[in-house]
Design a protein around this motif. Sequence first.
Motif, PDB file in Angstrom:
ATOM      1  N   ASP A  56       3.978  -1.875  -0.409  1.00 36.56           N
ATOM      2  CA  ASP A  56       3.542  -0.558   0.046  1.00 36.56           C
ATOM      3  C   ASP A  56       4.583   0.101   0.945  1.00 36.56           C
ATOM      4  OD1 ASP A  56       1.255  -1.063  -1.359  1.00 36.56           O
ATOM      5  OD2 ASP A  56      -0.060  -1.209   0.395  1.00 36.56           O
ATOM      6  N   ARG A 104      -1.882  -0.628  -2.231  1.00 39.49           N
ATOM      7  CA  ARG A 104      -3.084  -0.986  -1.484  1.00 39.49           C
ATOM      8  C   ARG A 104      -3.428   0.061  -0.429  1.00 39.49           C
ATOM      9  NH1 ARG A 104      -4.966  -6.293  -1.102  1.00 39.49           N
ATOM     10  NH2 ARG A 104      -5.260  -5.966   1.112  1.00 39.49           N
ATOM     11  N   SER A 145      -5.029  -6.677  -6.315  1.00 38.25           N
ATOM     12  CA  SER A 145      -3.700  -6.411  -5.756  1.00 38.25           C
ATOM     13  C   SER A 145      -2.641  -7.367  -6.282  1.00 38.25           C
ATOM     14  CB  SER A 145      -3.748  -6.493  -4.237  1.00 38.25           C
ATOM     15  OG  SER A 145      -4.565  -5.487  -3.723  1.00 38.25           O
ATOM     16  N   TRP A 178       2.425  -8.004  -0.547  1.00 37.19           N
ATOM     17  CA  TRP A 178       1.645  -6.786  -0.750  1.00 37.19           C
ATOM     18  C   TRP A 178       2.005  -5.698   0.256  1.00 37.19           C
ATOM     19  CZ3 TRP A 178      -3.783  -9.447  -1.431  1.00 37.19           C
ATOM     20  CH2 TRP A 178      -3.768 -10.197  -2.621  1.00 37.19           C
ATOM     21  N   ASN A 194      -7.948 -11.123  -7.269  1.00 39.11           N
ATOM     22  CA  ASN A 194      -7.759  -9.919  -6.470  1.00 39.11           C
ATOM     23  C   ASN A 194      -7.005  -8.903  -7.320  1.00 39.11           C
ATOM     24  OD1 ASN A 194      -7.160  -7.947  -4.521  1.00 39.11           O
ATOM     25  ND2 ASN A 194      -6.935  -9.486  -2.906  1.00 39.11           N
TER      26      ASN A 194
END
Length: 190
Positions: free
Chosen positions: A84, A157, A151, A80, A149
């Motif tokens: 990003d 995020r 994500s 994750w 979740n």
Amino acid sequence: MTQPSGTGPVPPNPQHPGGAGNPPAYGELYRGDSGSWRLPAAIAAAGIPVGLLWWLLAPGGLNLLSGNPSLASGTNAEGWLPRDLVLAGLFLLAGCVTGFLLNGKRTGAPMPGTVLSAVVGGALGALIAWQSGVLAGQWWGPDEDTAANASIAFSLRAFAVLAIWPAAVAIAVFVANLISLLGKPPEQDS
């Protein structure tokens, strides 16, 4: 303050492309950039390939950058942050390229309105890139169960990443102008 009578000579326009003897047309002295919407629109449109590139390179997408099969799925939380960061790096690159292209090979700094419209275009481009990357993940990515979740699905995020593109445009214009000022010899007083 009184208005000029309009019968006197027309002041010269340093930006007028016509001959020195031809006066500019009415309103040309004070007209802003007629294509002022084109610059932010072109920068914002660049968000589509940036978003597709994000989906191609980032973990959770096609994962071409790392190639690590454990990060290919969105269920691995270790992917994750790199997802990003890939978008942040693309935004930084896009902002720097935009800022330096805006400065170009012209002498002097771009007009403040031009820089502001480029920053607005960078902000719009960041939003478009984010949404086009998420859309690419929905269309071409595997179906993920996001009950645990949100994500897990291809998403962003850290929303602060969206500020990198416009900030990089402003900083790149500043640095390019600073470098151009450092390279000029000091003016001599006569």
